[in-house]
Design an enzyme around this catalytic site. Sequence first.
Site, PDB file in Angstrom:
ATOM      1  N   GLU A 189       0.820  -1.228   0.000  1.00  0.00           N
ATOM      2  CA  GLU A 189       0.000   0.000   0.000  1.00  0.00           C
ATOM      3  C   GLU A 189       0.850   1.271   0.000  1.00  0.00           C
ATOM      4  O   GLU A 189       0.852   2.045   0.967  1.00  0.00           O
ATOM      5  CB  GLU A 189      -0.939   0.006   1.208  1.00  0.00           C
ATOM      6  CG  GLU A 189      -1.992  -1.071   1.132  1.00  0.00           C
ATOM      7  CD  GLU A 189      -3.060  -0.995   2.212  1.00  0.00           C
ATOM      8  OE1 GLU A 189      -2.811  -0.397   3.268  1.00  0.00           O
ATOM      9  OE2 GLU A 189      -4.159  -1.550   2.006  1.00  0.00           O
ATOM     10  N   GLU A 232      -5.696  -8.126  -1.254  1.00  0.00           N
ATOM     11  CA  GLU A 232      -6.396  -7.975   0.026  1.00  0.00           C
ATOM     12  C   GLU A 232      -7.848  -7.641  -0.254  1.00  0.00           C
ATOM     13  O   GLU A 232      -8.128  -6.747  -1.049  1.00  0.00           O
ATOM     14  CB  GLU A 232      -5.820  -6.825   0.873  1.00  0.00           C
ATOM     15  CG  GLU A 232      -4.505  -7.111   1.529  1.00  0.00           C
ATOM     16  CD  GLU A 232      -4.026  -5.965   2.411  1.00  0.00           C
ATOM     17  OE1 GLU A 232      -4.859  -5.251   2.999  1.00  0.00           O
ATOM     18  OE2 GLU A 232      -2.803  -5.787   2.498  1.00  0.00           O
TER      19      GLU A 232
HETATM   20  P1  P53 Z   1      -7.093  -3.163   9.452  1.00  0.00           P
HETATM   21  C1  P53 Z   1      -6.585   1.331   6.224  1.00  0.00           C
HETATM   22  C2  P53 Z   1      -7.366   1.372   5.085  1.00  0.00           C
HETATM   23  C3  P53 Z   1      -7.169   0.440   4.083  1.00  0.00           C
HETATM   24  C4  P53 Z   1      -6.196  -0.540   4.221  1.00  0.00           C
HETATM   25  O1  P53 Z   1      -6.828  -3.038   7.892  1.00  0.00           O
HETATM   26  C5  P53 Z   1      -5.413  -0.565   5.354  1.00  0.00           C
HETATM   27  C6  P53 Z   1      -5.603   0.363   6.359  1.00  0.00           C
HETATM   28  C7  P53 Z   1      -4.763   0.342   7.587  1.00  0.00           C
HETATM   29  O2  P53 Z   1      -5.598   0.329   8.685  1.00  0.00           O
HETATM   30  O3  P53 Z   1      -4.418  -1.458   5.513  1.00  0.00           O
HETATM   31  C8  P53 Z   1      -4.443  -2.714   4.865  1.00  0.00           C
HETATM   32  O4  P53 Z   1      -6.160  -4.203   9.956  1.00  0.00           O
HETATM   33  C9  P53 Z   1      -3.103  -3.327   5.173  1.00  0.00           C
HETATM   34  C10 P53 Z   1      -3.152  -4.451   6.152  1.00  0.00           C
HETATM   35  C11 P53 Z   1      -4.323  -4.250   7.091  1.00  0.00           C
HETATM   36  C12 P53 Z   1      -5.596  -4.330   6.279  1.00  0.00           C
HETATM   37  O5  P53 Z   1      -5.597  -3.347   5.258  1.00  0.00           O
HETATM   38  O6  P53 Z   1      -6.812  -1.823  10.008  1.00  0.00           O
HETATM   39  O7  P53 Z   1      -2.335  -3.676   4.057  1.00  0.00           O
HETATM   40  O8  P53 Z   1      -1.913  -4.528   6.803  1.00  0.00           O
HETATM   41  O9  P53 Z   1      -4.354  -5.139   8.149  1.00  0.00           O
HETATM   42  C13 P53 Z   1      -6.872  -4.176   7.083  1.00  0.00           C
HETATM   43  O10 P53 Z   1      -8.522  -3.591   9.596  1.00  0.00           O
END
Ligand code: P53
Length: 474
Positions: free
Chosen positions: A178, A372
């Site tokens: 990201e 993801e």
């Molecule tokens: P969490 C924010 C918005 C979109 C993606 O996020 C993000 C985040 C960070 O908070 O991160 C990605 O765990 C990232 C992962 C992360 C996942 O999204 O905050 O690549 O490391 O865990 C989900 O719910």
Amino acid sequence: MGLQKDFLWGGATAANQFEGAYLEDGKGLSLVDKLPAGKERHLPLFEPQKHLNDEFSFYPSHESIDFYHRYKEDIALFAEMGFKVFRMSISWPRIFPNGDETEPNEAGLKFYDDVFDELKKYNIEPLVTLNHFDTPLHLVETIGGWRSREIVDHYVRYSKVVLERYKDKVKYWLTHNEINMVAHIPLIGGGLIIEEHENRNQVIYQAAHHLLVASSMATKVAKEINPEFQIGCMLAAGEVYANTPNPLDVLAALDKNREQYFFIDVQSRGEYPGYAKKTFKDLGVTLEMQDGDLEVLKAHPVDFISFSYYSSRLESADPEENKKKDAGNAFASLKNPYLKASDWGWQIDPVGLRITMNQIYDRYQKPLFIVENGYGAIDELNENGEIIDDYRIDYHRDHIREMINAVDDGVELLGYTSWGCIDLVSAGTGQMKKRYGFIYVDRDDVGNGTLERKKKKSFDWYKQVIASNGENLE
Ligand code: P53
């Protein structure tokens, strides 16, 4: 129509959110190891200049879900679901504990050899992120993380070591997770601590330049080591819609989209986009470049575009309207009246995935990889000790359906890895209770629990999706 036969189904993780063993076998501290969980987390995350060195009562990354010691059991479960690919990251401070050593830590390298060998037993292809929110703390403290040009050399040296070591074990690589996150959460995106008196955008875009140059240099090195390597960039994606058909709102949405695509424009096309000049002027940013930077960007673009997708976003041109934005998330957005949201306020928009895929593919015409996608939710065990997570099945079903629609629209897609295929620590909140997994892990937000693994209802559902190559989603 539908997906290609060798479509790469699987799941995604990141070292700092699931390995634990934070000081074992010579690993150094990552900046993430200083972040607490829950309500306190936003302090060091959003105000590291004040709070990075505060003492907190609990640090979730230290033990995390202990994949470091349980990888065999976990990989066996992934294999049982039928995974073709497994996305993971290498912890940079496991290989170079301080980040600036010249010799790597052999015990750290050995761990990933073992993990790749275990995956190989089941014919699971690794997809490896070199840098997933995991800057060695020492580099943050001594040179300010990615604000310093010096980090480019450290990153390239680290990348060269792992690309060389695993050249016969890994084919798919992502240079940075990201990359646009550096502009939203600069601490985890770039190891940046920005002082109040500084021009925030100057620091962020200078760091972004370093991230971009480092990504191209690593791509160059990768291709020299093994021309068969496939190197990808990684975007936190999610199309920004206009709040109304007012052309000014449409223009505001265009600008917001460009804030994200900016990074991928460079990594995919090999040059700063036409709008960069004006953006930098408006923000008062002057980039410092070295001779050869633009050439290296041009000569070594990525092979494929990977991205995370959780939600679309909504933007207005009206400052009053924008005050209503939900500020709690990394990506603030207006509420879309057509969408429902998760308990954490993330708006659920499966058609938005189809739109986003088409937009990215139209822009770059390179293969895409969804690395993801998932639904963070609270899971509860019923009286029989089962987790009936129909809400998660619904989320994935709806998104996978739209993903297949996008492929039928003509988008080239390599694979799909669901985020947090096994419950792990949330990056944004540090919580365990924000769960994404098809596999439950017995652990709570303050470190209690046996760490025992348990299949959720979604485990069997995903297994059947993979076995039918996306034809059976019911
Ligand atoms: P969490 C924010 C918005 C979109 C993606 O996020 C993000 C985040 C960070 O908070 O991160 C990605 O765990 C990232 C992962 C992360 C996942 O999204 O905050 O690549 O490391 O865990 C989900 O719910």
